[in-house]
Design a protein around this motif. Sequence first.
Motif, PDB file in Angstrom:
ATOM      1  N   GLU A 167      -4.500  11.650  -7.914  1.00 10.11           N
ATOM      2  CA  GLU A 167      -3.297  11.080  -7.302  1.00 10.11           C
ATOM      3  C   GLU A 167      -3.523   9.673  -6.761  1.00 10.11           C
ATOM      4  O   GLU A 167      -2.751   8.755  -7.040  1.00 10.11           O
ATOM      5  CB  GLU A 167      -2.812  11.990  -6.163  1.00 10.11           C
ATOM      6  CG  GLU A 167      -1.540  11.471  -5.501  1.00 10.11           C
ATOM      7  CD  GLU A 167      -1.031  12.407  -4.416  1.00 10.11           C
ATOM      8  OE1 GLU A 167       0.029  12.113  -3.846  1.00 10.11           O
ATOM      9  OE2 GLU A 167      -1.694  13.423  -4.133  1.00 10.11           O
ATOM     10  N   THR A 168      -4.594   9.468  -5.997  1.00 11.55           N
ATOM     11  CA  THR A 168      -4.841   8.160  -5.388  1.00 11.55           C
ATOM     12  C   THR A 168      -5.077   7.092  -6.449  1.00 11.55           C
ATOM     13  O   THR A 168      -4.516   5.992  -6.381  1.00 11.55           O
ATOM     14  CB  THR A 168      -6.055   8.228  -4.436  1.00 11.55           C
ATOM     15  OG1 THR A 168      -5.758   9.172  -3.408  1.00 11.55           O
ATOM     16  CG2 THR A 168      -6.336   6.879  -3.805  1.00 11.55           C
ATOM     17  N   LYS A 169      -5.896   7.412  -7.453  1.00  5.25           N
ATOM     18  CA  LYS A 169      -6.190   6.458  -8.518  1.00  5.25           C
ATOM     19  C   LYS A 169      -4.927   6.118  -9.315  1.00  5.25           C
ATOM     20  O   LYS A 169      -4.695   4.957  -9.681  1.00  5.25           O
ATOM     21  CB  LYS A 169      -7.260   7.039  -9.444  1.00  5.25           C
ATOM     22  CG  LYS A 169      -7.790   6.072 -10.478  1.00  5.25           C
ATOM     23  CD  LYS A 169      -8.933   6.686 -11.274  1.00  5.25           C
ATOM     24  CE  LYS A 169      -9.481   5.705 -12.290  1.00  5.25           C
ATOM     25  NZ  LYS A 169     -10.571   6.292 -13.100  1.00  5.25           N
ATOM     26  N   SER A 188       0.810  -1.211   0.000  1.00  5.93           N
ATOM     27  CA  SER A 188       0.000   0.000   0.000  1.00  5.93           C
ATOM     28  C   SER A 188       0.842   1.259   0.000  1.00  5.93           C
ATOM     29  O   SER A 188       1.841   1.349   0.730  1.00  5.93           O
ATOM     30  CB  SER A 188      -0.925   0.007   1.225  1.00  5.93           C
ATOM     31  OG  SER A 188      -1.646   1.211   1.285  1.00  5.93           O
ATOM     32  N   ARG A 210      -0.196   3.916   1.214  1.00 12.53           N
ATOM     33  CA  ARG A 210      -0.645   4.696   2.373  1.00 12.53           C
ATOM     34  C   ARG A 210       0.381   4.673   3.513  1.00 12.53           C
ATOM     35  O   ARG A 210       0.293   5.449   4.442  1.00 12.53           O
ATOM     36  CB  ARG A 210      -1.977   4.145   2.902  1.00 12.53           C
ATOM     37  CG  ARG A 210      -3.134   4.310   1.941  1.00 12.53           C
ATOM     38  CD  ARG A 210      -4.429   3.797   2.548  1.00 12.53           C
ATOM     39  NE  ARG A 210      -4.417   2.354   2.772  1.00 12.53           N
ATOM     40  CZ  ARG A 210      -4.607   1.780   3.954  1.00 12.53           C
ATOM     41  NH1 ARG A 210      -4.805   2.505   5.038  1.00 12.53           N
ATOM     42  NH2 ARG A 210      -4.601   0.464   4.067  1.00 12.53           N
TER      43      ARG A 210
END
Length: 300
Positions: free
Chosen positions: A191-193, A112, A114
Amino acid sequence: MEQVYHIPVLLNESIEGLNIRKDGDYVDVTFGGGGHSRVILSKLDQGRLFGFDQDEDAAENAFDDPRFIFIRHNFKYMRNFLRFKEVGEVDGILADLGVSSHDFDVAERGFSFRFEGDLDMRMNRNATKTAADLVNDLDEESLVRIFRDFGEVENARRLVRQIISVRQGSPIKTIDQFKAAIAPCVPKKIETKYLAKVFQALRIETNGELDVLKDFLEQSVALLKPGGRLVVITYHSLEDRLVKNFIKAGNFEGKQEKDFYGNVSSSLEAINRKVIIPSDEEIERNPRARSAKLRIAEKL
């Protein structure tokens, strides 16, 4: 522990799809937290369940039950290990593809973006090549192929040239270093995608996921009894396309070959003509289910 480890996706739909017989032999090739396996086992009497998982963390979730046999190996070896257990045919096979919630949430696994941790991404921690090895060692064309084919990243070449430019100064070893290296290529509005696509591509290549899936599908046809069920949950279009094509045509291109009488040469018949997706309620309960697609087939 299973609720913490991984919430099973499309649980009722996939169990129903297996059409379980009390005395049948079944295989869960992605045991993980044992969520699907627990329900399969509850429906067996004299039957048996074989659970595959190469992850050492998953092994801790194995059941102490004489009807359950845990095999800590990649499911690409399914047929060999079942043969070793003197099992020639089975009544049903379940695969819940992708990465478990547990592995996504453990920073040091590197799945991840994150978290901070090593850029690892190995599902089998005994494997030699990490995602960092790919990022630092592969040539431009190989990296472009990975990001374009497995992540469908639109600016793949620009991304790769940015990676090569940075790694010439010093190796990229961690998630934070990787994110900093590619930052100039990441569109801020998505950004996340975008990062999800990039990380997906690296994970697929690190673990050879699509080749493993192809092997698994071919082995499943050989292992299933006539009338046996294949149940597969996928999480991205690359996987789903392979499964859909294989069920429809018996090959991965989806080209239906017909015999003299017009019969399609596939050994499988789709049980659900339309792909099954999670309900809004399930997605609300478990957001990671939102991209799941379930396909069910029966051996002819």
